[in-house]
Design an enzyme around this catalytic site. Structure first.
Site, mmCIF file in Angstrom:
data_model
loop_
_atom_site.group_PDB
_atom_site.id
_atom_site.type_symbol
_atom_site.label_atom_id
_atom_site.label_comp_id
_atom_site.label_asym_id
_atom_site.label_seq_id
_atom_site.Cartn_x
_atom_site.Cartn_y
_atom_site.Cartn_z
ATOM 1 N N GLU A 81 0.831 -1.218 0.000
ATOM 2 C CA GLU A 81 0.000 0.000 0.000
ATOM 3 C C GLU A 81 0.860 1.260 0.000
ATOM 4 O O GLU A 81 0.579 2.228 -0.717
ATOM 5 C CB GLU A 81 -0.930 0.023 1.226
ATOM 6 N N HIS A 138 -10.184 -4.979 10.324
ATOM 7 C CA HIS A 138 -10.419 -4.451 8.980
ATOM 8 C C HIS A 138 -11.429 -3.295 8.961
ATOM 9 O O HIS A 138 -11.657 -2.710 7.913
ATOM 10 C CB HIS A 138 -10.922 -5.575 8.065
#
Ligand SMILES: Cc1ncc(C[n+]2csc(CCOP(=O)(O)OP(=O)(O)O)c2C)c(N)n1
Length: 674
Positions: A425, A487
């Site tokens: 990322e 998450h």
């Protein structure tokens, strides 16, 4: 000079005879400017510029393609100083080469308010500063994006129009940072052969010798990443030139490991951490001058050397003119497209295509996750905008970032329009920053919103650099369900909203998603986060005539009668607010619903508009996230329905009930205020 200084200077061994006396004297211009500017500012980093002066001199005088008279010429080589603390090296180079904005007064004003010569290089402060660096390793990561942009544009426009190198200077710190792992791996995988990284291998960082903390075999490491590697003496100008020549021929990105001495020339501080980040002091500088054979006063460059440097700068006009000729001779369509793309303009037609999508969303009124709506928007945007280069950090099917038929970019085919960034990322966003800063490309890339934590430093730099980078972050709340609290973003919207010059979009349905995409594309100087839902959401908007999201917040449903309460919501909670409005209506309470897809744009509206939207009635805000930031909209009387801790693992419906983010809870909160 004091007696002590004399003693120290005498004690220091003489410098080895330079390979090329003229290049040595030219490098000493950089050393002197760095010593003197840091001394005058009483702060800064003299060691790195003095250590890398020889490498910089060879690179800039013999290899780098650039033109100070037109610093943004598209086919210039890109130079990135990843070790941004050595900013005086870059400023010195720009001054000596004759970049018009980089005057001696700017050098004298190093690190002062309003100067172009900020503590660390800042994109936009002066031409020649390609990216903002300072947070170590970001420059390496940007350079991967730059080198990739070059390959992508080369595949489209050919060798005549796009054919340049990306050079990056990185220190031990840049290589120790985790980000370098992601970036070097990506560059090796994509075989970015026109990327050349010089490692300032001086074995010194702030705390002392790098051996205090790191024993990595960097050469083996680069090799493992698929790089070509060369090791040289970074003070031997012949070796430097030979290494660059060799690197230019490689079919892979190249590491040139340059063994250097930090603060080369300083009599007692050379080779020590004391020279890293503090002024050397008058005595040490006097000693360095003596050893380097430099007798010009501070900030004065001897005429012959100034002439030599400026001559190199003027020589840049030649390759530039040759390129301009090739551009003029190119097919008009190619020429126009390259020119338009480098300006950042988008081709005609995309707006209409996107509007048609929005009309389709409004007509179909299908329940759909906004991540799916975003995917549908891309179905028209990708074909309409050749500059759009997409990707995901290994969450393509979840992020809906790839459209059918979108060609994958690979080392064997840079003509692809989709990048599998891998689970990187941070490397992805930093590479997108590099691509956007290069020009000609509008990058978008996806991951989960919770993982903005993994790339936040690059998001921040995109905002600071004013880059059009579009970050598609799906699974934007507890609404993602069963994956659970690891998450489920809770504090992330607030944390992102805290970054200046970043538009955080959280659309409520398909129409708003299309509107937010348009705003992200139209905004040349602000990066965007698109926070999108995993779960299906009802279609709320039926009108598409105006881009209502452009004002950041708007009245989605006015109260039937004078407002008793205003319900504020974003994204997936707007439909909850709408349902609460119904319940309140049944209890004869007139509630308005305000959808707020982008706080930042709302804050830019005039007071009258803001007042009209927010009204004067008490307010209830609903967002499946933490409260931070909402209070600005809740005074003098208001309440918040949302999260106050981490989420949990369960199906989405159960979670909204469990955390009490429901129409009933919103209606109850409204009633409690009245
Ligand atoms: C991400 C990040 N962490 C920490 C710092 C603070 N910092 C600036 S320079 C530096 C040491 C870097 O050492 P090296 O790359 O060897 O540079 P040199 O001493 O050779 O100039 C540190 C820790 C930073 N700028 N960025």
């Amino acid at each position: 000079m004091s007696a002590t200084a004399d003693i120290k200077t005498e004690a220091a061994p003489p410098l080895p005879k330079p390979r090329d006396p003229q290049l040595f004297r030219m490098a000493n211009c950089l050393r002197a400017l760095a010593m003197d500017a840091v001394e005058k500012a009483k702060s800064g980093h003299p060691g790195m510029p003095m250590g890398m002066a020889d490498v910089a001199t060879v690179l800039f005088t013999k290899f780098l393609k650039f033109d100070p008279a037109d610093p943004n010429w598209p086919d210039r080589d890109r130079f990135i100083l990843s070790a941004g603390h050595g900013s005086m090296l870059l400023y010195g180079l720009l001054y000596l080469l004759g970049y018009p904005d980089m005057t001696i007064d700017e050098i004298k004003n190093f690190r002062q308010l309003g100067s172009r010569t900020a503590g660390h290089p800042e994109r936009g402060h002066a031409p020649g500063i390609e990216v903002t660096t300072g947070p170590l390793s970001q420059g390496i990561a940007n350079s991967v994006g730059m080198a990739l942009a070059e390959r992508i544009l080369n595949a489209r426009f050919g060798n005549d129009l796009v054919n340049h190198y990306t050079y990056v200077f990185a220190g031990d710190g840049c290589l120790m940072e985790g980000l370098s792992h992601e970036s070097l791996g990506l560059a090796g995988h994509l075989r970015l052969r026109k990327l050349i990284l010089f490692w300032d291998n001086n074995s010194i960082s702030i705390d002392g010798a790098t051996s205090l903390a790191c024993d990595d075999d960097q050469i083996a490491r680069f090799k493992a990443h698929g790089w070509n590697t060369i090791a040289i003496d970074g003070h031997d100008t012949d070796q430097i030139a030979a290494a660059i020549t060799q690197a230019q021929k490689s079919d892979r990105p190249t590491l040139i490991a340059c063994r250097t001495i930090i603060a080369f020339g300083a009599p007692t501080k050379a080779g020590t951490a004391a020279a890293h980040g503090s002024p050397l002091g008058a005595e040490e500088i006097a000693g360095a001058r003596k050893r380097l054979g430099w007798d010009a006063p501070p900030f004065v460059i001897p005429d012959d050397l100034m002439k030599a440097w400026r001559g190199v700068g003027a020589g840049g006009a030649i390759p530039h003119a040759a390129w301009s000729k090739r551009l003029a001779a190119a097919a008009p369509q190619m020429r126009d497209e390259l020119t338009r793309r480098m300006k950042g303009d988008l081709p005609a037609g995309w707006r209409e295509a996107l509007l048609n999508k929005a009309k389709g969303f409004a007509a179909e009124r299908k329940k759909e996750a906004t991540r799916q709506s975003s995917g549908h928007c891309l179905e028209v945007l990708v074909p309409a905008i050749p500059a759009l280069i997409g990707g995901s950090a290994d969450l393509t099917p979840s992020n809906n970032t790839m459209i059918k038929g979108q060609k994958v970019l690979a080392a064997t085919d840079y003509d692809g329009r989709y990048i599998h960034y891998g689970i990187r990322e941070h490397g992805m966003v930093a590479a997108m920053n590099g691509m956007a800063a290069h020009g000609g490309i509008v990058p978008y890339g996806g991951s989960f919103l919770v993982f903005t934590d993994y790339c936040r430093p690059s998001i921040r730099l995109a905002a600071l650099m004013k880059l059009r980078v579009i970050i598609v972050m799906t699974h934007d709340s507890i609404g993602l369900g069963e994956d659970g609290p690891t998450h489920q973003p809770v504090e992330h919207l607030a944390a992102l909203r805290a970054i200046p010059n970043l538009n955080v979009f959280r659309p409520a349905d398909g129409v708003e998603t299309a509107e937010c995409w348009a705003l992200a594309l139209e905004n040349f100087t602000t990066p965007s986060i698109l926070a999108l839902s995993r779960q299906g959401l009802p279609a709320l908007r039926t009108d598409t005539a105006d881009n209502k999201s452009a004002r950041g917040a708007y009245v989605l449903a006015e109260a039937a009668g004078p407002r008793a309460v205003t319900l504020l919501a974003t994204g997936s909670e707007v439909s909850i607010a709408m349902a609460a409005r119904e319940q309140l209506a049944a209890a004869k309470i007139a509630a308005a619903v305000v959808s707020m897809p982008c706080w930042e744009l709302f804050e830019q509206q005039d007071e009258a508009y803001k007042r009209a939207v927010l009204g004067t009635a008490p307010r209830v805000a609903v967002e499946a996230a933490c409260r931070e930031g909402w209070d600005r909209y809740l005074a003098p009387k208001g309440s918040f329905v949302g999260m106050s801790g981490f989420g949990a693992s369960a199906p989405v419906e159960a979670l909204y009930k469990h955390f009490n983010i429901t129409p009933e809870a919103v209606a109850a909160a409204a009633k409690a205020l009245l």
